[in-house]
Design a protein around this motif. Sequence first.
Motif: not given
Length: 106
Positions: A59-61, A66-68, A81-86
């Motif tokens: 998938g992507q993080l 951005g996206r990885t 506290e950093e925004f992140h989602r897969f």
Amino acid sequence: MRLEAAGQYTAPQDEPNHFVEHLRREALSVGTYSIPAGGVDDQQPHREDEIYVVTAGRGQLETDKGRTPVGPGDVLFVAAEEFHRFVDITEDLALLVFFAPAYSGR
């Protein structure tokens, strides 16, 4: 100490994803986070630093930067506290997750 089934994908039942905690100490907790292909990661930023080890799937993080792309063997760090989602999960995704300090539920 041996952590049974740590990092193994578990299909969610009535939720969009599945999380199971394997170990909890004041300074650290460890769990496995599973998201099915095409699934939704509905997590919100948390108070803890986090390390993900991708054990299965692709998938992507997505973060504010951005996206990885992610896949088996990748190690990812997300600061507290950093925004992140897969997102764009193309294969059932299993992630071994390390929180420091222990995950608080937020």
